[in-house]
Design a protein around this motif. Structure first.
Motif, PDB file in Angstrom:
ATOM      1  N   THR A 185       0.813  -1.213   0.000  1.00 38.32           N
ATOM      2  CA  THR A 185       0.000   0.000   0.000  1.00 38.32           C
ATOM      3  C   THR A 185       0.842   1.257   0.000  1.00 38.32           C
ATOM      4  OG1 THR A 185      -0.156  -0.090   2.429  1.00 38.32           O
ATOM      5  CG2 THR A 185      -1.896  -1.162   1.164  1.00 38.32           C
ATOM      6  N   ARG A 186       2.107   1.177   0.434  1.00 40.94           N
ATOM      7  CA  ARG A 186       2.970   2.351   0.444  1.00 40.94           C
ATOM      8  C   ARG A 186       3.554   2.627  -0.948  1.00 40.94           C
ATOM      9  NH1 ARG A 186       0.983   3.815   4.152  1.00 40.94           N
ATOM     10  NH2 ARG A 186       1.735   4.358   6.217  1.00 40.94           N
ATOM     11  N   LEU A 187       4.157   1.619  -1.537  1.00 41.61           N
ATOM     12  CA  LEU A 187       4.809   1.829  -2.823  1.00 41.61           C
ATOM     13  C   LEU A 187       3.805   1.983  -3.954  1.00 41.61           C
ATOM     14  CD1 LEU A 187       7.692  -0.791  -2.481  1.00 41.61           C
ATOM     15  CD2 LEU A 187       7.857   1.686  -2.229  1.00 41.61           C
ATOM     16  N   GLN A 188       2.667   1.285  -3.878  1.00 39.81           N
ATOM     17  CA  GLN A 188       1.612   1.350  -4.891  1.00 39.81           C
ATOM     18  C   GLN A 188       2.118   0.945  -6.269  1.00 39.81           C
ATOM     19  OE1 GLN A 188      -1.286   4.817  -4.040  1.00 39.81           O
ATOM     20  NE2 GLN A 188       0.675   5.624  -3.352  1.00 39.81           N
ATOM     21  N   LEU A 189       3.079   0.012  -6.295  1.00 42.38           N
ATOM     22  CA  LEU A 189       3.542  -0.524  -7.570  1.00 42.38           C
ATOM     23  C   LEU A 189       2.519  -1.490  -8.144  1.00 42.38           C
ATOM     24  CD1 LEU A 189       7.277  -1.206  -6.648  1.00 42.38           C
ATOM     25  CD2 LEU A 189       6.386   0.695  -8.002  1.00 42.38           C
ATOM     26  N   ASP A 190       1.917  -2.299  -7.272  1.00 46.30           N
ATOM     27  CA  ASP A 190       0.850  -3.206  -7.660  1.00 46.30           C
ATOM     28  C   ASP A 190      -0.492  -2.488  -7.593  1.00 46.30           C
ATOM     29  OD1 ASP A 190       2.047  -5.680  -8.310  1.00 46.30           O
ATOM     30  OD2 ASP A 190       2.458  -6.061  -6.198  1.00 46.30           O
ATOM     31  N   PRO A 191      -1.530  -3.056  -8.196  1.00 47.41           N
ATOM     32  CA  PRO A 191      -2.874  -2.490  -8.029  1.00 47.41           C
ATOM     33  C   PRO A 191      -3.253  -2.434  -6.551  1.00 47.41           C
ATOM     34  CG  PRO A 191      -2.865  -4.130  -9.773  1.00 47.41           C
ATOM     35  CD  PRO A 191      -1.529  -4.221  -9.109  1.00 47.41           C
ATOM     36  N   VAL A 192      -3.820  -1.310  -6.130  1.00 48.34           N
ATOM     37  CA  VAL A 192      -4.211  -1.096  -4.742  1.00 48.34           C
ATOM     38  C   VAL A 192      -5.678  -0.660  -4.709  1.00 48.34           C
ATOM     39  CG1 VAL A 192      -1.921  -0.532  -3.866  1.00 48.34           C
ATOM     40  CG2 VAL A 192      -3.318   1.262  -4.883  1.00 48.34           C
ATOM     41  N   PRO A 193      -6.357  -0.834  -3.568  1.00 46.66           N
ATOM     42  CA  PRO A 193      -7.769  -0.435  -3.486  1.00 46.66           C
ATOM     43  C   PRO A 193      -7.988   1.048  -3.757  1.00 46.66           C
ATOM     44  CG  PRO A 193      -7.164  -1.843  -1.646  1.00 46.66           C
ATOM     45  CD  PRO A 193      -5.906  -1.505  -2.343  1.00 46.66           C
ATOM     46  N   ALA A 194      -7.070   1.904  -3.286  1.00 46.09           N
ATOM     47  CA  ALA A 194      -7.189   3.351  -3.489  1.00 46.09           C
ATOM     48  C   ALA A 194      -5.791   3.944  -3.533  1.00 46.09           C
ATOM     49  CB  ALA A 194      -8.014   3.991  -2.375  1.00 46.09           C
ATOM     50  N   ARG A 195      -5.589   4.865  -4.447  1.00 44.62           N
ATOM     51  CA  ARG A 195      -4.284   5.503  -4.577  1.00 44.62           C
ATOM     52  C   ARG A 195      -4.272   6.852  -3.871  1.00 44.62           C
ATOM     53  NH1 ARG A 195      -0.590   3.215  -7.625  1.00 44.62           N
ATOM     54  NH2 ARG A 195      -1.216   1.479  -8.976  1.00 44.62           N
ATOM     55  N   TYR A 196      -3.102   7.219  -3.421  1.00 45.07           N
ATOM     56  CA  TYR A 196      -2.924   8.499  -2.754  1.00 45.07           C
ATOM     57  C   TYR A 196      -1.545   9.027  -3.141  1.00 45.07           C
ATOM     58  CZ  TYR A 196      -0.635   5.232   0.426  1.00 45.07           C
ATOM     59  OH  TYR A 196       0.131   4.230   0.952  1.00 45.07           O
ATOM     60  N   PRO A 197      -1.249  10.312  -2.917  1.00 43.31           N
ATOM     61  CA  PRO A 197       0.025  10.878  -3.387  1.00 43.31           C
ATOM     62  C   PRO A 197       1.234  10.164  -2.787  1.00 43.31           C
ATOM     63  CG  PRO A 197      -1.505  12.623  -2.784  1.00 43.31           C
ATOM     64  CD  PRO A 197      -2.131  11.348  -2.331  1.00 43.31           C
ATOM     65  N   GLN A 198       2.255   9.970  -3.622  1.00 35.46           N
ATOM     66  CA  GLN A 198       3.468   9.329  -3.146  1.00 35.46           C
ATOM     67  C   GLN A 198       4.192  10.174  -2.109  1.00 35.46           C
ATOM     68  OE1 GLN A 198       4.771   6.474  -3.440  1.00 35.46           O
ATOM     69  NE2 GLN A 198       3.703   5.479  -5.127  1.00 35.46           N
TER      70      GLN A 198
END
Length: 343
Positions: free
Chosen positions: A197-210
């Motif tokens: 959930t931190r790196l968001q390299l894989d599909p995640v439920p919700a994205r947020y700013p890096q």
């Protein structure tokens, strides 16, 4: 994980070699201190084989999977085997610092490497369309969305080690092999969820700013240091009765052993935390560059053709005409050029 004083020494994978462990007082003893940890070996083999099968399936479906993703994931499973089978695993029930180092590596270092391998994206590439739709529906589930929230992951990542070290849970992992295996597996899974959930390299439920991920990561590095300091400066001995029963006559005292363990936990957290912050910063820059390209593409579409279809508001405002023509306001001539050397 070879010395067991509880009732679970009869488990088939338990190897009660505690009496045969030589004093860990030299590098040679550390090199000789290898032990078999069959459950963790099985976990590493299952993960590695499943990942390689996914790479093979993805290639058959026409997707060329990057070699460096495979290398990162296999480095994670290899690190899991190395950590749990080395002298850290052998002396984890004899020395506090060995167990603290082992747990921090399994919880902080190994999951980072696994997450860099993007196993969920690989699974999606290897799945048929129906499987991808089912996986996408699972990501939209309420429980998964809550687990994928950045603050939920942060709370779990920060609180779990405190609960582990400062509760009977810690001693139970040394007395019972089944509790130890389940605990290390839990640390591995929750560590992966955190980096996923931190790196968001894989599909995640919700994205947020890096950038949010980077700043939260900075705070977590500080909190990890706080746990290390608590172990170093704590007044009591954790699992003191257990270590007293071990009755080793070599190595550091119980108090010094715990201080060394706190220092190693702090150090391992920084070894993984600093690269994680650097990766998060790099991903934030890539996200900003992608946003800039999207904005430029929209502006190019708006200004395509013989002339601009959309002008900035100040180009049509008569109050700023003198800035475009160089004349003084009111038509009194051109503005003088600035003198050389003037500010």
């Amino acid at each position: 994980m070879v010395l067991r004083t509880g009732p679970d020494v009869s488990l088939p994978w338990a190897i009660p070699l505690g009496a045969d462990l030589e004093p860990l007082t030299s590098r040679a003893a550390a090199w000789r201190g290898w032990s078999a940890d069959w459950p963790m070996l099985a976990v590493a083999l299952v993960l590695s084989l499943a990942y390689l099968w996914g790479v093979w399936r993805a290639r058959r479906r026409g997707t060329r999977w990057p070699w460096y993703r495979t290398a990162a994931f296999l480095a994670g499973t290899g690190a899991l085997v190395l950590i749990t089978h080395s002298f850290l695993g052998a002396y984890a029930d004899t020395l506090f610092w060995a167990r603290a180092t082992l747990v921090s590596a399994v919880f902080i270092v190994v999951p980072l490497l696994l997450a860099l391998g993007m196993p969920l994206s690989l699974a999606a590439a290897a799945m048929p369309p129906a499987g991808r739709r089912a996986a996408a529906a699972l990501l939209r589930a309420r429980a998964v969305r809550r687990l994928g929230h950045p603050f939920v992951g942060a709370v779990l990542f920060l609180i779990l080690p405190w609960v582990y070290f400062f509760s009977p849970w810690f001693e139970a992992t040394m007395r019972h092999e089944a509790v130890d295996v389940a605990s290390l597996t839990l640390f591995l899974v929750l560590g992966f969820v955190y980096y996923w959930t931190r790196l968001q390299l894989d599909p995640v439920p919700a994205r947020y700013p890096q950038l949010l991920s980077m700043f939260i990561g900075m705070g977590e590095v500080i909190a990890n240091a706080a746990l290390g300091l608590a172990l170093i400066t704590g007044g009591g001995i954790i699992a003191g009765d257990f270590y007293a029963a071990v009755a080793r006559d070599w190595g550091p005292s119980l108090a010094l052993d715990q201080k060394i363990g706190g220092g190693w936990y702090w150090l391992v957290g920084h070894i993984a935390g600093v690269p994680f912050i650097i990766i998060a910063f790099w991903l934030a820059r890539l996200a900003d560059a992608e946003t800039a390209r999207e904005v430029d593409a929209v502006l190019d579409e708006l200004h395509s053709g013989d002339g601009p279809l959309l002008k900035p508001w100040w180009e049509s405002d008569p109050r700023f005409a003198h800035l475009r023509t160089g004349e003084r306001p009111g038509g009194t001539g051109n503005l003088p050029a600035p003198a050389r050397g003037s500010d």
